[in-house]
Design a protein around this motif. Structure first.
Motif, PDB file in Angstrom:
ATOM      1  N   LYS A  83       0.854  -1.198   0.000  1.00 44.61           N
ATOM      2  CA  LYS A  83       0.000   0.000   0.000  1.00 44.61           C
ATOM      3  C   LYS A  83       0.889   1.247   0.000  1.00 44.61           C
ATOM      4  O   LYS A  83       0.965   1.980   0.987  1.00 44.61           O
ATOM      5  N   PRO A  84       1.595   1.510  -1.124  1.00 44.23           N
ATOM      6  CA  PRO A  84       2.498   2.659  -1.163  1.00 44.23           C
ATOM      7  C   PRO A  84       1.737   3.983  -1.047  1.00 44.23           C
ATOM      8  O   PRO A  84       0.628   4.129  -1.556  1.00 44.23           O
ATOM      9  N   ASP A  85       2.375   4.941  -0.384  1.00 44.88           N
ATOM     10  CA  ASP A  85       1.822   6.288  -0.264  1.00 44.88           C
ATOM     11  C   ASP A  85       2.283   7.118  -1.450  1.00 44.88           C
ATOM     12  O   ASP A  85       3.491   7.307  -1.646  1.00 44.88           O
ATOM     13  N   VAL A 114      12.794   9.039   2.162  1.00 47.56           N
ATOM     14  CA  VAL A 114      12.581   7.714   1.559  1.00 47.56           C
ATOM     15  C   VAL A 114      11.855   7.767   0.220  1.00 47.56           C
ATOM     16  O   VAL A 114      11.619   6.733  -0.396  1.00 47.56           O
ATOM     17  N   ALA A 115      11.495   8.964  -0.255  1.00 43.24           N
ATOM     18  CA  ALA A 115      10.671   9.079  -1.467  1.00 43.24           C
ATOM     19  C   ALA A 115      11.379   8.481  -2.680  1.00 43.24           C
ATOM     20  O   ALA A 115      12.588   8.633  -2.861  1.00 43.24           O
ATOM     21  N   GLN A 116      10.580   7.782  -3.523  1.00 47.73           N
ATOM     22  CA  GLN A 116      11.069   7.191  -4.762  1.00 47.73           C
ATOM     23  C   GLN A 116      10.143   7.580  -5.905  1.00 47.73           C
ATOM     24  O   GLN A 116       8.997   7.990  -5.669  1.00 47.73           O
ATOM     25  N   PRO A 117      10.601   7.474  -7.158  1.00 43.81           N
ATOM     26  CA  PRO A 117       9.715   7.785  -8.294  1.00 43.81           C
ATOM     27  C   PRO A 117       8.518   6.832  -8.344  1.00 43.81           C
ATOM     28  O   PRO A 117       8.610   5.666  -7.961  1.00 43.81           O
ATOM     29  N   THR A 118       7.388   7.336  -8.809  1.00 43.47           N
ATOM     30  CA  THR A 118       6.181   6.529  -8.975  1.00 43.47           C
ATOM     31  C   THR A 118       6.128   5.964 -10.391  1.00 43.47           C
ATOM     32  O   THR A 118       6.144   6.733 -11.358  1.00 43.47           O
ATOM     33  N   PRO A 119       6.048   4.641 -10.560  1.00 41.20           N
ATOM     34  CA  PRO A 119       5.956   4.072 -11.911  1.00 41.20           C
ATOM     35  C   PRO A 119       4.662   4.516 -12.607  1.00 41.20           C
ATOM     36  O   PRO A 119       3.570   4.363 -12.041  1.00 41.20           O
ATOM     37  N   PRO A 120       4.725   5.076 -13.804  1.00 43.25           N
ATOM     38  CA  PRO A 120       3.510   5.492 -14.511  1.00 43.25           C
ATOM     39  C   PRO A 120       2.512   4.358 -14.726  1.00 43.25           C
ATOM     40  O   PRO A 120       1.305   4.603 -14.850  1.00 43.25           O
ATOM     41  N   PRO A 178       2.564  13.858  -7.129  1.00 42.33           N
ATOM     42  CA  PRO A 178       2.332  12.407  -7.129  1.00 42.33           C
ATOM     43  C   PRO A 178       3.292  11.595  -7.978  1.00 42.33           C
ATOM     44  O   PRO A 178       3.097  10.395  -8.123  1.00 42.33           O
ATOM     45  N   ASN A 179       4.320  12.245  -8.568  1.00 37.53           N
ATOM     46  CA  ASN A 179       5.328  11.447  -9.260  1.00 37.53           C
ATOM     47  C   ASN A 179       6.351  10.882  -8.280  1.00 37.53           C
ATOM     48  O   ASN A 179       7.353  10.293  -8.671  1.00 37.53           O
ATOM     49  N   ARG A 180       6.074  11.055  -6.954  1.00 36.31           N
ATOM     50  CA  ARG A 180       6.900  10.456  -5.911  1.00 36.31           C
ATOM     51  C   ARG A 180       6.035   9.533  -5.063  1.00 36.31           C
ATOM     52  O   ARG A 180       4.836   9.743  -4.931  1.00 36.31           O
TER      53      ARG A 180
END
Length: 325
Positions: A122-124, A224-230, A129-131
């Motif tokens: 359940k990623p935040d 801890v933020a990472q890119p959000t896969p499209p 929102p690209n993170r």
């Protein structure tokens, strides 16, 4: 053996900002969606009526109580849906990732023996929102065997899980938590949680800072933020469902509920909660101007003194330092 129904259990209170999108997506994998509405004053109920799979029940609790609403939803599922079923406890701001819809693990989920807890990522999603903040597996589902669910007043596991209950991880199916894409409302909810934990005496001042301080939360998110896969959202956008177009407003029910706690206990009770980055007096005045009978303080709200604010800043610094070790 009959294929079990997927029954989604969703508590709602003034969720019109996201509810239509949630139901449009959830209707694509659920057989039944049971919504427990807690006195919504927005268009939430009207939105629910547009979706054939939705059954609305009343949550008449006057106050916030996760244990009670979870028990109501589970009881309703057992009463209204016959036969084998998978209970999936999903909030309205948690939307299936688009690339999870075609996952072969839906078949594994349906084959889980009764009494199995189902764990999903359940990623935040963050703002912008690209993170995203990755998540550990979270118990959102249960292959129902009629077991009772006790739960907690706040931060409760939503379905029976833990202890001797068997566990099945379903990594190919994830739900996107969108609360943090609206920081204003997200931090309003965190301030309310801090005040509720204060009233219930369930966490110390130091613990409330760690869980709910906006400054501490933001620093932890940035770390801890990472890119959000499209692929998580593009499939929904192709269907005309935009997950990231959401209105925001300072007068939300989280802030109103916290003002009602001020009215009941006095604002001084909450001087050691990290909630004073918000202009409570302006909101109080604006609410009373249109609703003189609102459950908010009838006199001016006084924030903590400079000394108390400085002491809270020191406590916050100490808490951050202890968490970084």
């Amino acid at each position: 053996m009959a294929t079990p129904s997927i029954v989604v259990l969703t508590p709602v209170r003034n969720e019109s900002w996201i509810l239509e999108r949630f139901l449009a997506v959830t209707s694509q994998f659920a057989d039944v969606i049971i919504v427990a509405d807690q006195r919504s004053t927005d268009a939430s109920r009207e939105i629910c009526r547009r979706f054939a799979k939705v059954i609305v029940i009343d949550n008449a609790d006057p106050e916030y109580n996760e244990r009670s609403r979870q028990q109501q939803l589970i009881a309703a599922a057992r009463e209204l849906v016959s036969g084998a079923k998978i209970l999936m406890a999903i909030d309205a701001d948690e939307i299936l990732a688009a690339d999870s819809l075609a996952s072969p693990e839906w078949a594994d989920l349906r084959r889980a023996p009764p009494g199995t807890a189902l764990y999903f990522e359940k990623p935040d999603l963050l703002s912008p929102p690209n993170r995203q903040r990755p998540s550990t597996p979270f118990p959102l589902g249960y292959s129902d065997d009629g077991r009772s669910h006790n739960g907690l007043f706040i931060h409760s596991t939503r379905i029976p899980a833990g202890g001797s209950i068997p566990r099945l991880d379903v990594p190919g199916i994830r739900f996107l938590h969108l609360a943090m894409t609206r920081p204003h409302e997200f931090y309003a909810r965190q301030r309310l949680y801090s005040a509720l934990e204060n009233v219930k005496r369930t966490k110390s001042v130091f613990q409330r800072l760690a869980y709910y301080s906006p400054r501490i939360i933001q620093q932890r998110l940035d770390a801890v933020a990472q890119p959000t896969p499209p692929s998580w959202w593009q499939g929904w956008r192709d269907q005309g469902i935009d997950l990231f177009d959401s209105p925001t407003a300072p007068d939300n029910h989280f802030n109103r509920e916290l003002l009602s706690l001020f009215a009941r206990y006095g604002e001084r009770r909450f001087y050691w909660d990290d909630i004073w980055d918000f202009d409570w007096e302006s909101l109080r005045v604006n609410i009373l101007a249109t609703d003189p009978a609102a459950k908010v303080p009838q006199r001016a709200i006084h924030p903590p003194s400079k000394f108390q604010s400085g002491a809270l800043t020191l406590l916050r610094w100490l808490r951050l330092r202890s968490m970084s070790k």
